[in-house]
Design a protein around this motif. Sequence first.
Motif, PDB file in Angstrom:
ATOM      1  N   ARG A  99       1.015  -1.152   0.072  1.00 37.27           N
ATOM      2  CA  ARG A  99      -0.106  -0.077  -0.028  1.00 37.27           C
ATOM      3  C   ARG A  99       0.704   1.200   0.007  1.00 37.27           C
ATOM      4  NH1 ARG A  99      -3.947   2.780   3.999  1.00 37.27           N
ATOM      5  NH2 ARG A  99      -4.695   4.427   2.801  1.00 37.27           N
ATOM      6  N   ASN A 100       1.959   1.237   0.661  1.00 37.80           N
ATOM      7  CA  ASN A 100       2.986   2.320   0.674  1.00 37.80           C
ATOM      8  C   ASN A 100       3.205   2.809  -0.680  1.00 37.80           C
ATOM      9  OD1 ASN A 100       3.575   4.063   3.179  1.00 37.80           O
ATOM     10  ND2 ASN A 100       3.863   1.883   4.237  1.00 37.80           N
ATOM     11  N   VAL A 101       3.813   1.587  -1.315  1.00 38.40           N
ATOM     12  CA  VAL A 101       4.384   2.007  -2.526  1.00 38.40           C
ATOM     13  C   VAL A 101       3.317   2.450  -3.657  1.00 38.40           C
ATOM     14  CG1 VAL A 101       5.449   0.795  -4.687  1.00 38.40           C
ATOM     15  CG2 VAL A 101       6.347   0.260  -2.361  1.00 38.40           C
ATOM     16  N   ALA A 102       2.179   1.710  -3.247  1.00 39.02           N
ATOM     17  CA  ALA A 102       0.987   2.277  -3.999  1.00 39.02           C
ATOM     18  C   ALA A 102       0.345   3.550  -3.716  1.00 39.02           C
ATOM     19  CB  ALA A 102      -0.125   1.155  -4.334  1.00 39.02           C
ATOM     20  N   GLY A 108      10.566   3.945  -0.112  1.00 43.59           N
ATOM     21  CA  GLY A 108      10.205   5.318  -0.638  1.00 43.59           C
ATOM     22  C   GLY A 108      10.557   5.680  -1.852  1.00 43.59           C
ATOM     23  N   LEU A 109      11.489   4.853  -2.407  1.00 41.06           N
ATOM     24  CA  LEU A 109      12.033   5.020  -3.701  1.00 41.06           C
ATOM     25  C   LEU A 109      11.078   4.614  -4.742  1.00 41.06           C
ATOM     26  CD1 LEU A 109      14.500   6.311  -5.378  1.00 41.06           C
ATOM     27  CD2 LEU A 109      15.447   3.774  -5.107  1.00 41.06           C
ATOM     28  N   ALA A 110      10.465   3.328  -4.336  1.00 36.48           N
ATOM     29  CA  ALA A 110       9.663   2.695  -4.984  1.00 36.48           C
ATOM     30  C   ALA A 110       8.318   3.391  -5.268  1.00 36.48           C
ATOM     31  CB  ALA A 110       9.312   1.180  -4.601  1.00 36.48           C
ATOM     32  N   ARG A 111       8.090   4.118  -4.365  1.00 37.38           N
ATOM     33  CA  ARG A 111       6.910   4.742  -4.146  1.00 37.38           C
ATOM     34  C   ARG A 111       6.863   5.992  -5.373  1.00 37.38           C
ATOM     35  NH1 ARG A 111       5.351   7.263   1.422  1.00 37.38           N
ATOM     36  NH2 ARG A 111       7.408   8.278   0.988  1.00 37.38           N
TER      37      ARG A 111
END
Lengths: 250, 266
Positions: free
Chosen positions: B107-110, B156-159
């Motif tokens: 969910r964080n990445v999305a 954080g980077l992936a998000r």
Amino acid sequence: MTVFGLRLPGMSSLILWALLWEVVGRSGLTFFIPPISEVFLTLFGIIGTPAFTKALTETGYAFIGGVAASIVIGIPVGILIGKNRLLDEMILPWVNIFLSAPLTALVPVLMVLFGFGMTSIVITTTLFAIWIIILNTRAGVMQINRSMVEMARSFGAKPLEAFFKIYFWAALPEILGGVRIGVIRAVKGVIIGQLLISIVGFGALFELYSSNFLMSHFWAVLIVLFGMAFSISEFLAYLERRVAYYAAKR
Amino acid sequence: MHQTNRSFDHLQEIVPPSAVSVRNVSKRYNDVEALRDLSLEFPRGQLTSLLGPSGCGKTTLLKIIAGLIKANSGDVEVNGVKVEGPGPDRAFVFQDFALLPWANVLRNVAFGLELRGVAKSEREAIAEKYIRNVGLTGFERSYPHELSGGMRQRVGLARALAVDAQVLLLDEPFSAVDEQNRRKFQEDMLALVQNEKKTFIFVTHSIEEAVYVSDQIAVLLPRPSRVSEVIRPTSFRNKDAVNIRRDPEYLDIIDRIWASLRNYVE
Ligand SMILES: Nc1ncnc2c1ncn2[C@@H]1O[C@H](COP(=O)(O)OP(=O)(O)OP(=O)(O)O)[C@@H](O)[C@H]1O
Ligand SMILES: [Mg+2]
């Protein structure tokens, strides 16, 4: 608690206290304390009687009404004043005053304003519960990591979205703490309201039993009330523990 | 001003057009003048580092580009469009990660996509892909408090990558990461710049790190901050990871930046 290396379930010590109560009751020291076994027999006797059911529904109605109002108004107000300096300076003093004020003294004023019925009782309950919810929500919002808010903004969160997806959740541990204390105060509020405004619900039962010296009835109702307040508070404490894993890591 | 490296002046370097232009930006906080008349171009598809003494206004500049704070004067253009606030063309990677502690990695990445209204199944498919890209496969259901600092920064980077913005703004992304992870990250950064064809703006305190990963290094002066020099390494960019750190130009540039910054270190 462990006794002789045996782990006992929580609150086993209550059994000891119950035994003590039974002994004092049986010794006939004072009519004020009947044996606890008798209290429980009375308890099972009156549960289900129309008088008890009526008291329960009336109290439950006022209690739920007051708690719901406190939550629905208290959380958004807490979030707003936590976010906005100006609103905070305007509203916070009042919150602090009401939080520490002897609210019972206000009840007669409420009677004059809202009459001798349910409305006044619900408002009394709300007045008892709401301030701590506002204050705790505010504290929760104020400790939110600045970069979390900036993160939401940088990804284009609209204010309402930030409200529900960031502020509410980030402040949830404090909000639940506030709600738990608020609910305990609401129990106070609803009984005081019932006793002072109109003699209804459990207030009426207390009045009836104590004026007729029906001590085991009196204690039975009290135990029901204590038990309910304690269960609700424990349930909220359980919810609080569920979110505790992130309370320390925000 | 050394716009190109002194020993390679004879090479006619082709600088791509700017993705981000900062023009005469000034910013003051009450009585602190953070930036004064700062101008800087960020070439498209390249990584530009902002390097400067602590408190010189690097974060301030990055947030102005992100549209999170307003400059007092001057303007910022992204792809020729003036910045008025945050926009889908830019994504920010925060120094302290800024992950939602109550949401799992997926969910964080999305989350950036969630805020942009992308449907759940679609955004989760995209998030899965970037979770794989940053090497976090298998941690989709983990919560941030269960991850190490390095893994959190990958989230954080992936998000930021998942929203597919053309410009990535990174504020000291590796400062909370241990040395070994940091080296790994730097190598990943190089690969990322190669593969993603995005413009990276990267704030760091480490001179070595800046020279290692950057196509262009902007050295900022202490407050009120302006650009003191822009250095564009030319010879080692296409070498592999190990050889960069031995390249004479790499070592040269590090010495040169240190020489100009050492005056400001007490
Ligand atoms: N919200 C603020 N209010 C007042 N002053 C601020 C604010 N934000 C930054 N400053 C000041 O502006 C100056 C630049 O801050 P900034 O955070 O941009 O520096 P920085 O280069 O990122 O520093 P560091 O390398 O330590 O992260 C500092 O002197 C800081 O004290
Ligand atoms: Mg900074």
